[in-house]
Design a protein around this motif. Structure first.
Motif, mmCIF file in Angstrom:
data_model
loop_
_atom_site.group_PDB
_atom_site.id
_atom_site.type_symbol
_atom_site.label_atom_id
_atom_site.label_comp_id
_atom_site.label_asym_id
_atom_site.label_seq_id
_atom_site.Cartn_x
_atom_site.Cartn_y
_atom_site.Cartn_z
ATOM 1 N N PRO A 1 0.842 -1.201 0.000
ATOM 2 C CA PRO A 1 0.000 0.000 0.000
ATOM 3 C C PRO A 1 0.880 1.255 0.000
ATOM 4 O O PRO A 1 1.972 1.269 0.562
ATOM 5 C CB PRO A 1 -0.794 -0.126 1.310
ATOM 6 N N ALA A 2 0.373 2.247 -0.658
ATOM 7 C CA ALA A 2 1.120 3.508 -0.724
ATOM 8 C C ALA A 2 1.255 4.101 0.673
ATOM 9 O O ALA A 2 0.317 4.079 1.469
ATOM 10 C CB ALA A 2 0.409 4.492 -1.650
ATOM 11 N N ARG A 3 2.455 4.603 0.972
ATOM 12 C CA ARG A 3 2.681 5.233 2.264
ATOM 13 C C ARG A 3 2.016 6.604 2.262
ATOM 14 O O ARG A 3 2.171 7.372 1.319
ATOM 15 C CB ARG A 3 4.183 5.380 2.503
ATOM 16 N N PRO A 4 1.262 6.916 3.316
ATOM 17 C CA PRO A 4 0.606 8.233 3.354
ATOM 18 C C PRO A 4 1.651 9.342 3.371
ATOM 19 O O PRO A 4 2.756 9.168 3.891
ATOM 20 C CB PRO A 4 -0.202 8.190 4.655
ATOM 21 N N PRO A 5 1.306 10.477 2.800
ATOM 22 C CA PRO A 5 2.273 11.577 2.786
ATOM 23 C C PRO A 5 2.615 12.030 4.205
ATOM 24 O O PRO A 5 1.771 12.021 5.103
ATOM 25 C CB PRO A 5 1.537 12.678 2.010
ATOM 26 N N THR A 6 3.873 12.377 4.403
ATOM 27 C CA THR A 6 4.314 12.862 5.712
ATOM 28 C C THR A 6 3.809 14.283 5.918
ATOM 29 O O THR A 6 4.042 15.155 5.082
ATOM 30 C CB THR A 6 5.851 12.855 5.796
ATOM 31 N N PRO A 7 3.120 14.551 7.031
ATOM 32 C CA PRO A 7 2.627 15.923 7.255
ATOM 33 C C PRO A 7 3.792 16.876 7.487
ATOM 34 O O PRO A 7 4.846 16.494 8.006
ATOM 35 C CB PRO A 7 1.763 15.780 8.509
ATOM 36 N N THR A 8 3.625 18.110 7.079
ATOM 37 C CA THR A 8 4.671 19.113 7.279
ATOM 38 C C THR A 8 4.326 20.082 8.399
ATOM 39 O O THR A 8 5.190 20.824 8.855
ATOM 40 C CB THR A 8 4.897 19.911 5.986
ATOM 41 N N ARG A 9 3.069 20.090 8.836
ATOM 42 C CA ARG A 9 2.680 20.993 9.912
ATOM 43 C C ARG A 9 2.955 20.343 11.272
ATOM 44 O O ARG A 9 3.054 19.128 11.391
ATOM 45 C CB ARG A 9 1.193 21.339 9.827
ATOM 46 N N VAL A 10 3.089 21.189 12.302
ATOM 47 C CA VAL A 10 3.175 20.700 13.677
ATOM 48 C C VAL A 10 2.012 21.307 14.459
ATOM 49 O O VAL A 10 1.465 22.333 14.062
ATOM 50 C CB VAL A 10 4.525 21.076 14.334
ATOM 51 N N PRO A 11 1.603 20.679 15.551
ATOM 52 C CA PRO A 11 0.473 21.219 16.324
ATOM 53 C C PRO A 11 0.762 22.634 16.828
ATOM 54 O O PRO A 11 1.913 23.001 17.088
ATOM 55 C CB PRO A 11 0.347 20.235 17.493
ATOM 56 N N GLU A 12 -0.297 23.410 16.964
ATOM 57 C CA GLU A 12 -0.153 24.765 17.462
ATOM 58 C C GLU A 12 0.506 24.747 18.836
ATOM 59 O O GLU A 12 0.201 23.922 19.693
ATOM 60 C CB GLU A 12 -1.533 25.429 17.569
ATOM 61 N N GLY A 13 1.439 25.672 19.034
ATOM 62 C CA GLY A 13 2.137 25.749 20.311
ATOM 63 C C GLY A 13 3.350 24.858 20.405
ATOM 64 O O GLY A 13 3.969 24.759 21.473
ATOM 65 N N THR A 14 3.713 24.181 19.295
ATOM 66 C CA THR A 14 4.938 23.380 19.243
ATOM 67 C C THR A 14 5.796 23.887 18.090
ATOM 68 O O THR A 14 5.322 24.639 17.241
ATOM 69 C CB THR A 14 4.649 21.883 19.053
#
Length: 379
Positions: A7-20
């Motif tokens: 299965p295709a690997r999901p794209p890696t997110p580039t955002r981080v949670p607010e406050g980090t």
């Protein structure tokens, strides 16, 4: 054999949670230097290192309970991510050092997490601290030790700071001497701490306070300055508790010597602190880089302070040293040659000269080394 497709690997997110936030190499290296230098200074004063878990049992009695990240483990226990160190150190002392020996000097460092954002922490929900706790004694000498250590530790990393000392219990004692019940006193603490004369007047009117009491409230908001402030505070100290607070601060001022500022209207966190509080302010930052005070550690007297690593990194950014030159080592002997000369050596991963040249251009590497020969990067 049939081809098996994964299965295709999901794209890696580039955002981080607010406050980090992400920390990149130059800042990471400088922050680690600061952490190491502070730990060395603490150790020189006899403060031994401990580490406490990032996961704790959630408790409504915890001072940060309402703002902590909580989760439930497999057994159904409600846990919380560590949101401050003092409570954790208090638990450790009761469990591991029930008989001391006291005074007990401990230092710590690590990450903290808060569920809600706060402007006091620069809008961060994940941040680093280092700090110390002096447990088992509650004398002026113990308080001065922490004030001196905080000042010296900041100097050790190149920060000249102004130390402000408060005593939240003094404000409450003066209000009690004025005949104000607990509920009214609690309402007034925040207004006095913010030095808001308008709010003081509104609360005084709302609670029907006399003119003399209102004048006293305004006098509390003005108690800021050098040692002369303690004499002014003495004129407001009518009861035993208030006089005891002033006497304690006089002893602290004498033992510490010149240089302290006193903010005797600081009272916002009354109930958490049981004695003096203090904050260190550095030029260029409107929030304290160090903060601490005296509190109760489960029946034991304790006091300590914490230094925010993100704030300290920001304050010292101008003194961040240049990184050592990075060279590319074309063989293992070259790497040893470069490192012996004080350079940083990255090892080549291929013999493809064009690929190495392209990497050096992107990385900003100007020289490479082979054997004992260091030369300019060239085709």
């Amino acid at each position: 054999m049939p081809t098996v497709s994964l299965p295709a690997r999901p794209p890696t997110p580039t955002r981080v949670p607010e406050g980090t936030r992400d920390v990149l190499p130059p800042e990471w290296a400088w922050r680690e230097h600061l952490r190491s230098r502070l730990a060395g200074e603490f150790a020189a004063w006899g403060y031994r290192g401990v580490e406490v878990p990032a996961l704790e049992f959630a408790s409504e009695a915890h001072p940060q309970n309402a703002r902590a990240f909580k989760l439930i483990d497999a057994s159904g226990e409600v846990l919380a991510l560590r949101s401050e160190f003092t409570t954790a150190i208090g638990r450790l002392v009761r469990a591991r050092f029930p008989e001391g020996p006291f005074p007990l000097r401990l230092q710590y460092g690590g990450r903290l997490w808060l569920r809600t954002l706060t402007s006091e922490l620069g809008r961060l929900r994940e941040f680093g601290q280092v700090g110390v706790e002096l447990v088992g004694v509650a004398t002026p000498q113990a308080d001065v030790e922490l004030l001196l250590l905080g000042t010296r530790a900041l100097k050790a990393v190149g920060v000249e700071a102004v130390m402000e000392v408060g005593y939240p219990g003094f404000v409450d004692a003066v209000l009690e001497d004025a005949g104000l019940p607990g509920g009214v006193r609690n309402a007034l603490h925040d207004a006095i701490d913010r030095k808001s004369g308008a709010d003081v007047d509104l609360l005084a009117a709302a609670h029907g306070l006399s003119r003399d009491v209102t004048v006293t409230l305004h006098a509390l908001t003005d108690l800021y300055g050098g040692r002369e402030v303690l004499a002014q505070a003495g004129t407001l100290a009518r009861g035993e508790r208030a006089r005891g607070a002033v006497a304690h601060l006089e002893a602290v001022a004498t033992l510490y010597g010149p240089g302290l500022l006193f903010d005797l209207g600081a009272s916002r966190r009354y109930g958490y602190y049981t004695g003096i509080t203090f904050r260190a302010y550095a030029e260029g930052l409107n929030q304290p880089v160090l903060g601490g005070g005296r509190y109760d550690l489960g029946g034991l007297p304790g006091a300590g302070f914490a230094i925010g690593l993100e704030r300290l990194t920001e304050v010292t950014a101008a003194t961040l040293p240049r990184e050592p030159e990075v060279v590319l080592a074309l063989d293992a002997t070259g790497a040893e040659t470069a490192r012996a000369a004080g350079l940083v050596a990255e090892l080549a991963w291929t013999e493809d000269r064009a690929e190495l040249l392209a990497y050096c251009a992107r990385r900003g590497i100007r020289r490479w080394v082979q054997g004992d020969e260091l030369s300019e990067v060239s085709a």
